[in-house]
Write a protein that holds these residues in place. Structure first.
Motif, mmCIF file in Angstrom:
data_model
loop_
_atom_site.group_PDB
_atom_site.id
_atom_site.type_symbol
_atom_site.label_atom_id
_atom_site.label_comp_id
_atom_site.label_asym_id
_atom_site.label_seq_id
_atom_site.Cartn_x
_atom_site.Cartn_y
_atom_site.Cartn_z
ATOM 1 N N MET A 248 0.879 -1.214 -0.048
ATOM 2 C CA MET A 248 0.125 -0.051 0.118
ATOM 3 C C MET A 248 0.778 1.409 0.039
ATOM 4 O O MET A 248 0.716 2.224 -0.717
ATOM 5 C CB MET A 248 -0.879 -0.018 1.137
ATOM 6 C CG MET A 248 -1.706 1.450 1.425
ATOM 7 S SD MET A 248 -2.785 1.606 0.005
ATOM 8 C CE MET A 248 -4.039 0.340 0.319
ATOM 9 N N GLY A 249 2.086 1.294 0.819
ATOM 10 C CA GLY A 249 2.938 2.440 0.889
ATOM 11 C C GLY A 249 3.453 2.854 -0.423
ATOM 12 O O GLY A 249 3.567 3.951 -1.087
ATOM 13 N N GLN A 250 3.707 1.574 -1.521
ATOM 14 C CA GLN A 250 4.318 1.698 -3.005
ATOM 15 C C GLN A 250 3.277 2.497 -3.485
ATOM 16 O O GLN A 250 3.572 3.263 -4.565
ATOM 17 C CB GLN A 250 4.909 0.475 -3.202
ATOM 18 C CG GLN A 250 6.188 0.167 -2.585
ATOM 19 C CD GLN A 250 6.740 -1.063 -2.999
ATOM 20 O OE1 GLN A 250 5.951 -2.175 -2.958
ATOM 21 N NE2 GLN A 250 7.958 -1.144 -3.300
ATOM 22 N N LEU A 251 2.193 1.944 -3.633
ATOM 23 C CA LEU A 251 0.843 2.325 -4.196
ATOM 24 C C LEU A 251 0.623 3.898 -3.958
ATOM 25 O O LEU A 251 0.299 4.648 -4.908
ATOM 26 C CB LEU A 251 -0.394 1.387 -4.391
ATOM 27 C CG LEU A 251 -0.117 -0.032 -4.629
ATOM 28 C CD1 LEU A 251 -1.405 -0.703 -4.423
ATOM 29 C CD2 LEU A 251 0.004 0.159 -6.244
ATOM 30 N N LEU A 252 0.581 4.185 -2.813
ATOM 31 C CA LEU A 252 0.174 5.650 -2.349
ATOM 32 C C LEU A 252 1.616 6.552 -2.766
ATOM 33 O O LEU A 252 1.116 7.618 -3.444
ATOM 34 C CB LEU A 252 0.078 5.780 -0.840
ATOM 35 C CG LEU A 252 -1.260 4.880 -0.420
ATOM 36 C CD1 LEU A 252 -1.307 5.162 1.193
ATOM 37 C CD2 LEU A 252 -2.277 5.727 -0.971
ATOM 38 N N SER A 253 2.533 6.044 -2.669
ATOM 39 C CA SER A 253 3.993 6.823 -3.188
ATOM 40 C C SER A 253 3.772 6.889 -4.860
ATOM 41 O O SER A 253 4.188 8.059 -5.212
ATOM 42 C CB SER A 253 5.134 5.920 -3.035
ATOM 43 O OG SER A 253 5.346 5.847 -1.429
ATOM 44 N N LEU A 254 3.289 5.901 -5.587
ATOM 45 C CA LEU A 254 3.029 6.125 -6.978
ATOM 46 C C LEU A 254 2.027 7.476 -7.235
ATOM 47 O O LEU A 254 2.356 8.207 -8.210
ATOM 48 C CB LEU A 254 2.634 4.873 -7.536
ATOM 49 C CG LEU A 254 3.794 3.812 -7.741
ATOM 50 C CD1 LEU A 254 3.003 2.340 -7.998
ATOM 51 C CD2 LEU A 254 4.867 4.200 -8.543
ATOM 52 N N LEU A 255 0.997 7.320 -6.489
ATOM 53 C CA LEU A 255 0.230 8.604 -6.665
ATOM 54 C C LEU A 255 0.728 9.731 -6.349
ATOM 55 O O LEU A 255 0.794 10.836 -6.987
ATOM 56 C CB LEU A 255 -1.147 8.237 -5.839
ATOM 57 C CG LEU A 255 -2.004 7.219 -6.385
ATOM 58 C CD1 LEU A 255 -3.329 7.003 -5.148
ATOM 59 C CD2 LEU A 255 -2.340 7.263 -7.575
ATOM 60 N N MET A 256 1.733 9.862 -5.091
ATOM 61 C CA MET A 256 2.216 11.173 -4.707
ATOM 62 C C MET A 256 3.190 11.469 -5.797
ATOM 63 O O MET A 256 3.323 12.630 -6.075
ATOM 64 C CB MET A 256 2.757 10.958 -3.360
ATOM 65 C CG MET A 256 3.316 12.153 -2.648
ATOM 66 S SD MET A 256 3.684 11.782 -1.235
ATOM 67 C CE MET A 256 4.614 13.327 -0.574
ATOM 68 N N PHE A 257 4.076 10.468 -6.332
ATOM 69 C CA PHE A 257 5.201 10.920 -7.568
ATOM 70 C C PHE A 257 4.396 11.462 -8.755
ATOM 71 O O PHE A 257 4.810 12.605 -9.165
ATOM 72 C CB PHE A 257 5.760 9.482 -7.789
ATOM 73 C CG PHE A 257 6.778 9.681 -8.808
ATOM 74 C CD1 PHE A 257 7.987 9.851 -8.340
ATOM 75 C CD2 PHE A 257 6.597 9.466 -10.254
ATOM 76 C CE1 PHE A 257 9.053 10.196 -9.249
ATOM 77 C CE2 PHE A 257 7.336 9.715 -10.965
ATOM 78 C CZ PHE A 257 8.752 10.018 -10.706
ATOM 79 N N GLY A 258 3.432 10.770 -8.928
ATOM 80 C CA GLY A 258 2.669 11.402 -10.423
ATOM 81 C C GLY A 258 2.181 12.827 -9.793
ATOM 82 O O GLY A 258 2.074 13.713 -10.844
ATOM 83 N N ALA A 259 1.595 13.234 -8.759
ATOM 84 C CA ALA A 259 0.998 14.449 -8.307
ATOM 85 C C ALA A 259 2.381 15.651 -8.461
ATOM 86 O O ALA A 259 2.348 16.653 -9.007
ATOM 87 C CB ALA A 259 0.480 14.284 -7.026
ATOM 88 N N GLY A 260 3.528 14.954 -8.107
ATOM 89 C CA GLY A 260 4.649 15.941 -7.896
ATOM 90 C C GLY A 260 5.195 16.171 -9.185
ATOM 91 O O GLY A 260 5.614 17.344 -9.630
ATOM 92 N N ILE A 261 5.195 15.353 -10.238
ATOM 93 C CA ILE A 261 5.397 15.401 -11.635
ATOM 94 C C ILE A 261 4.754 16.268 -12.312
ATOM 95 O O ILE A 261 4.955 17.608 -12.979
ATOM 96 C CB ILE A 261 5.401 14.116 -12.525
ATOM 97 C CG1 ILE A 261 6.617 13.200 -12.097
ATOM 98 C CG2 ILE A 261 5.674 14.257 -14.010
ATOM 99 C CD1 ILE A 261 7.952 13.761 -12.400
ATOM 100 N N LEU A 262 3.042 16.260 -12.137
ATOM 101 C CA LEU A 262 2.304 17.266 -12.650
ATOM 102 C C LEU A 262 2.423 18.397 -12.327
ATOM 103 O O LEU A 262 2.360 19.620 -12.888
ATOM 104 C CB LEU A 262 0.826 16.798 -12.435
ATOM 105 C CG LEU A 262 0.299 15.494 -13.207
ATOM 106 C CD1 LEU A 262 -0.996 15.095 -12.581
ATOM 107 C CD2 LEU A 262 0.465 15.515 -14.787
ATOM 108 N N LEU A 263 2.758 18.865 -10.880
ATOM 109 C CA LEU A 263 2.909 20.057 -10.164
ATOM 110 C C LEU A 263 4.159 20.720 -10.928
ATOM 111 O O LEU A 263 4.197 21.963 -11.122
ATOM 112 C CB LEU A 263 2.894 20.009 -8.767
ATOM 113 C CG LEU A 263 2.865 21.165 -7.856
ATOM 114 C CD1 LEU A 263 2.061 22.410 -8.376
ATOM 115 C CD2 LEU A 263 3.214 21.015 -6.526
ATOM 116 N N LEU A 264 5.259 19.794 -10.957
ATOM 117 C CA LEU A 264 6.365 20.435 -11.626
ATOM 118 C C LEU A 264 6.337 20.965 -13.040
ATOM 119 O O LEU A 264 6.847 22.238 -13.180
ATOM 120 C CB LEU A 264 7.670 19.155 -11.406
ATOM 121 C CG LEU A 264 8.942 19.904 -11.652
ATOM 122 C CD1 LEU A 264 9.402 20.863 -10.625
ATOM 123 C CD2 LEU A 264 10.007 18.784 -11.674
#
Length: 290
Positions: A248-264
């Motif tokens: 679950m930690g990895q799946l949530l991290s993938l979502l957070m990673f995607g949000a960071g990329i989009l924001l950047l």
């Protein structure tokens, strides 16, 4: 090395008791983390001449911490806890620190829930006090990682969030838990998610062109570190491995990673770079640094 391997058999998570209340090492580490985050924030405000008054920062710190605690606890209950329905039907139990009359503190916190609570609290604070959201988020991106290191130390001392099984030959620094050698994944996370992310962001700060870039990079750097460390961390027993064998930690991290990329990408647009730079220049002229 044998003493280290068997540290859990001799180390007491309880630091001391006072007036009948138990104070655990985890709690002390959490307090250290909070104070360090505030100290670093004040240091960076002066170092980089960030236009945030000290009184405003102190006020924001309270808002942010409340957001973190609420978000972390609610996130754990919704994502990880097996008694979600009970807590939703009896919300007053969510922050009940007593079990059968014994004070045990509040147990069960979610990092990703804390992030969401922190962002909501920051948004509400900046809206109420007419502050720049990105300026505060960037400051937190610099101030949180080193403090987060002590949070993971607290997990280790509290004998929780164990690593996956290993052996003492390939991993001589393993910690024995109930007779089974395990990776000290809490320490891996403390180093990578704490020191690693901190130094990566210090370097990124030198090349920052727009407000908001640091918090976007924090999301990216943290999730990369967390994703790697999760391969050494035992998944929560009630959840186990999920899609594609990920936790679950990895799946949530993938979502957070995607949000960071989009924001950047959003912040990298020339329009936003100009807007953010203008905000900084104007505030440098109009605000003092008390």
């Amino acid at each position: 090395m044998d003493t280290w391997n068997n540290i859990y058999s001799s180390f007491d998570p309880l630091a001391f008791s006072i007036f009948g209340f138990n104070v655990y090492w985890y709690s002390l580490c959490y307090i250290i983390a909070l104070l360090l985050a505030l100290i670093l924030a004040k240091y960076f405000v002066k170092l980089y001449k960030i236009p945030i008054a000290e009184k405003m920062l102190d006020n924001y710190f309270i808002w942010a911490e409340l957001g973190v605690i609420l978000g972390a606890r609610l996130g754990y209950i919704i994502i990880y806890d097996t008694n979600t329905a009970f807590y939703l039907s009896a919300p007053w139990q969510i922050f009940n620190p007593f079990v059968n009359g014994e004070f045990v503190g509040i147990r069960g916190m979610s990092y990703h829930g804390a992030v969401l609570g922190f962002i909501i609290a920051t948004f509400l604070f900046c809206r109420r006090h007419k502050q720049d959201l990105w300026l505060y988020l960037d400051l937190c991106a610099l101030s949180i990682p080193l403090a987060y290191f002590f949070g993971r130390i607290g997990n280790f001392l509290n004998q929780e969030l164990f690593g996956r099984e290993t052996d003492l030959i390939s991993t001589p620094w393993a910690i024995i838990v109930d007779g089974i050698p395990r990776h000290p994944s809490q320490l891996y996370e403390g180093v990578l998610e704490g020191f690693g992310v901190f130094f990566a962001l210090l370097i990124a700060k030198r090349f920052q062109k727009a407000n908001g870039e640091l918090i976007a990079l924090y999301a990216i750097f943290y999730t990369l570190a967390r994703f790697i460390c999760e391969f050494y961390r035992q998944p929560d027993a009630q959840l186990g491995f999920l899609i594609f064998g990920l936790s679950m930690g990895q799946l949530l991290s993938l979502l957070m990673f995607g949000a960071g990329i989009l924001l950047l990408f959003y912040l990298k647009s020339s329009k936003n770079v100009k807007k953010c730079n203008n905000f900084v220049n104007n505030n440098k002229k109009s605000q003092n640094f008390k």
